[in-house]
Design an enzyme around this catalytic site. Structure first.
Site, PDB file in Angstrom:
ATOM      1  N   LYS A 118      35.144   8.350 -21.020  1.00  0.00           N
ATOM      2  CA  LYS A 118      35.211   9.806 -20.807  1.00  0.00           C
ATOM      3  C   LYS A 118      33.934  10.503 -21.296  1.00  0.00           C
ATOM      4  O   LYS A 118      33.510  11.491 -20.701  1.00  0.00           O
ATOM      5  CB  LYS A 118      36.460  10.393 -21.478  1.00  0.00           C
ATOM      6  CG  LYS A 118      37.739   9.983 -20.747  1.00  0.00           C
ATOM      7  CD  LYS A 118      38.914  10.868 -21.068  1.00  0.00           C
ATOM      8  CE  LYS A 118      40.072  10.527 -20.128  1.00  0.00           C
ATOM      9  NZ  LYS A 118      41.267  11.305 -20.357  1.00  0.00           N
ATOM     10  N   LYS A 205      40.386   2.652 -12.103  1.00  0.00           N
ATOM     11  CA  LYS A 205      41.816   2.986 -12.047  1.00  0.00           C
ATOM     12  C   LYS A 205      42.031   4.321 -11.341  1.00  0.00           C
ATOM     13  O   LYS A 205      41.167   5.205 -11.392  1.00  0.00           O
ATOM     14  CB  LYS A 205      42.428   2.990 -13.446  1.00  0.00           C
ATOM     15  CG  LYS A 205      42.114   4.179 -14.293  1.00  0.00           C
ATOM     16  CD  LYS A 205      43.101   4.320 -15.453  1.00  0.00           C
ATOM     17  CE  LYS A 205      42.872   5.683 -16.113  1.00  0.00           C
ATOM     18  NZ  LYS A 205      44.004   6.257 -16.760  1.00  0.00           N
ATOM     19  N   LYS A 208      43.603  11.174 -12.334  1.00  0.00           N
ATOM     20  CA  LYS A 208      43.700  12.585 -11.924  1.00  0.00           C
ATOM     21  C   LYS A 208      42.312  13.201 -11.770  1.00  0.00           C
ATOM     22  O   LYS A 208      42.100  14.074 -10.959  1.00  0.00           O
ATOM     23  CB  LYS A 208      44.454  13.390 -12.988  1.00  0.00           C
ATOM     24  CG  LYS A 208      45.850  12.935 -13.262  1.00  0.00           C
ATOM     25  CD  LYS A 208      46.489  13.880 -14.271  1.00  0.00           C
ATOM     26  CE  LYS A 208      47.659  13.250 -14.965  1.00  0.00           C
ATOM     27  NZ  LYS A 208      47.364  12.747 -16.325  1.00  0.00           N
TER      28      LYS A 208
HETATM   29  N1  AQP Z   1      46.051   4.097 -12.637  1.00  0.00           N
HETATM   30  C1  AQP Z   1      47.110   3.912 -13.402  1.00  0.00           C
HETATM   31  N2  AQP Z   1      47.936   2.855 -13.186  1.00  0.00           N
HETATM   32  C2  AQP Z   1      49.033   2.663 -13.960  1.00  0.00           C
HETATM   33  N3  AQP Z   1      49.389   3.505 -14.963  1.00  0.00           N
HETATM   34  C3  AQP Z   1      48.605   4.572 -15.205  1.00  0.00           C
HETATM   35  N4  AQP Z   1      48.674   5.576 -16.099  1.00  0.00           N
HETATM   36  C4  AQP Z   1      47.613   6.412 -15.914  1.00  0.00           C
HETATM   37  N5  AQP Z   1      46.839   5.983 -14.906  1.00  0.00           N
HETATM   38  C5  AQP Z   1      47.429   4.830 -14.444  1.00  0.00           C
HETATM   39  C6  AQP Z   1      49.754   5.725 -17.073  1.00  0.00           C
HETATM   40  O1  AQP Z   1      50.356   6.993 -16.871  1.00  0.00           O
HETATM   41  C7  AQP Z   1      50.804   7.505 -18.121  1.00  0.00           C
HETATM   42  C8  AQP Z   1      50.336   8.920 -18.278  1.00  0.00           C
HETATM   43  O2  AQP Z   1      48.921   8.937 -18.205  1.00  0.00           O
HETATM   44  P1  AQP Z   1      48.116  10.167 -18.798  1.00  0.00           P
HETATM   45  O3  AQP Z   1      48.354  11.355 -17.977  1.00  0.00           O
HETATM   46  O4  AQP Z   1      48.445  10.314 -20.197  1.00  0.00           O
HETATM   47  O5  AQP Z   1      46.698   9.767 -18.890  1.00  0.00           O
HETATM   48  P2  AQP Z   1      45.507   9.233 -18.189  1.00  0.00           P
HETATM   49  O6  AQP Z   1      45.484   7.771 -18.422  1.00  0.00           O
HETATM   50  O7  AQP Z   1      44.386   9.967 -18.757  1.00  0.00           O
HETATM   51  O8  AQP Z   1      45.709   9.565 -16.675  1.00  0.00           O
HETATM   52  P3  AQP Z   1      44.597   9.870 -15.698  1.00  0.00           P
HETATM   53  O9  AQP Z   1      45.254  10.043 -14.410  1.00  0.00           O
HETATM   54  O10 AQP Z   1      43.547   8.841 -15.760  1.00  0.00           O
HETATM   55  O11 AQP Z   1      44.073  11.271 -16.167  1.00  0.00           O
HETATM   56  P4  AQP Z   1      42.615  11.749 -16.427  1.00  0.00           P
HETATM   57  O12 AQP Z   1      41.934  11.644 -15.125  1.00  0.00           O
HETATM   58  O13 AQP Z   1      42.822  13.163 -16.875  1.00  0.00           O
HETATM   59  O14 AQP Z   1      42.025  10.893 -17.480  1.00  0.00           O
HETATM   60  C9  AQP Z   1      50.284   6.564 -19.197  1.00  0.00           C
HETATM   61  O15 AQP Z   1      51.338   5.716 -19.624  1.00  0.00           O
HETATM   62  C10 AQP Z   1      49.215   5.763 -18.495  1.00  0.00           C
HETATM   63  O16 AQP Z   1      49.112   4.456 -19.009  1.00  0.00           O
END
Ligand code: AQP
Length: 342
Positions: A118, A205, A208
């Site tokens: 990040k 991965k 969002k």
């Molecule tokens: N790509 C993924 N595949 C499987 N599981 C995933 N999780 C996130 N991305 C994947 C799981 O979803 C839960 C909530 O995630 P989060 O919102 O806390 O966080 P994140 O990992 O930061 O999600 P993003 O989509 O990647 O957000 P941004 O872009 O803001 O950083 C968790 O259990 C996570 O493991």
């Protein structure tokens, strides 16, 4: 929700209010949570305080937070059967994070993969070298989110494994430093769907915050959009439908179909032997459309019911606060703080 037996295992998991939930969040986490609500005492948070560790717009954060709540309910997290709460509504997350931060080595935080990723993304987006220290501290706040509820199990996607290992280390360190206080939580990663990759870049991965939004399939996307995103998903050279390191695009689609259909990947490889990429993608899209249709329907049904949504976060927040206070007061006493006279 009704009063539950205190002896049931406690489950805690959360998502950030950084945008709409996507297929990775659903298959890697929320779908799994729904299966746990009957037999466990479940707390599912929306971690809005985590969402401010990267640049953000306050009005969007408010919207995303409430939208995440709607999506939790639409996915099947019945507020009669589990506690849905906002992190910022519960006193204790930040307080506990401070205490835990004081026993967490700086070097471990600096080595966290998510912090490095990040920070790099922020640099690339033109932060001019500014990285907020909240981003470094993120895993400590996450440890506090979990330990505040003395959770037995934490169901998450694979990307959170490193943070969960740190949480376990912090819990153990606190117990050894002060005295037995925290359960060391079990990490619960699903067999399929634990790591869903971007449809446009299957080496990264699904996320969002992906700059290429065609790579991210949101759970509230309509049928046309789902078909378009899956239809234009990046595939690999060759025409075989099989999983393998040399086939990241097809592997990702097989994993999605496996998680959506419940069929193992090798069974799917057999079913699609000799079929074209186009046929395969159409089958993946059919499965995802069928899986997400009831979620979108439920989302539409509740999305404007403000009174209902307020009631859910009020009762979820009250239940979360009750449990959080118990842990927090114990921690403050053990850490040597004088109890406030009543
Ligand atoms: N790509 C993924 N595949 C499987 N599981 C995933 N999780 C996130 N991305 C994947 C799981 O979803 C839960 C909530 O995630 P989060 O919102 O806390 O966080 P994140 O990992 O930061 O999600 P993003 O989509 O990647 O957000 P941004 O872009 O803001 O950083 C968790 O259990 C996570 O493991």
């Amino acid at each position: 929700m009704s009063e539950q037996s205190a002896s049931r295992p406690v489950i805690l998991s959360c998502a950030q209010a950084t945008g709409k939930l996507h297929l990775g969040n659903y298959l890697g986490a929320v779908k799994n949570w729904v299966n746990l609500i009957e037999d466990n005492e479940c707390f599912f948070g929306i971690v809005d305080m985590h969402a401010i560790t990267v640049p953000y717009v306050p009005a969007e954060l408010r919207q995303n937070t409430l939208d995440c709540l709607r999506q939790y309910i639409a996915c099947g997290l019945d507020p009669e059967k589990c506690h849905l709460f906002l992190q910022s509504h519960v006193i204790g997350h930040a307080e506990l994070a401070w205490v835990l931060g004081c026993i967490t080595p700086l070097g471990k935080l600096e080595r966290m993969t998510q912090f490095k990723d990040k920070s790099r993304k922020q640099e690339e987006a033109g932060s001019g070298g500014f990285i907020g220290s909240g981003l470094l501290y993120y895993p400590v706040l996450m440890a506090a989110d979990i330990l505040l509820y003395n959770a037995d199990r934490v169901p998450v996607g694979e990307d959170q494994k490193q943070h969960l290992e740190l949480t376990r280390d912090i819990a153990t360190k606190f117990n050894e430093t002060y005295s037995e206080t925290f359960k060391v939580p079990e990490v619960d990663i699903p067999k399929s769907g634990a790591r869903i990759m971007s449809l446009q870049n299957p080496e990264a991965k699904m996320s969002k915050s992906d700059a290429n939004q065609n790579g991210t399939l949101y759970i509230t996307d309509d049928e046309k959009t789902i078909r378009k995103k899956i239809g234009s998903a990046v595939t690999d050279s060759g025409s075989e439908i099989r999983a393998g390191e040399d086939k990241p695009g097809i592997t990702n689609l097989l994993n999605i179909l496996s998680a959506a259909s419940g069929k193992p990947v090798d069974t799917l490889e057999g079913e699609f032997a000799g079929k074209s990429y186009a046929d395969f993608k159409a089958a993946v899209a059919d499965a995802v459309v069928a899986m997400l249709a009831p979620i979108r329907e439920k989302y539409e049904a509740i999305k404007d019911d403000k009174a209902y949504l307020q009631g859910v976060i009020k009762s979820g927040g009250d239940a979360a606060q009750k449990r959080a206070y118990k842990t927090l007061s114990k921690v403050m006493r053990k850490a040597g703080f004088v109890e406030r006279p009543r």
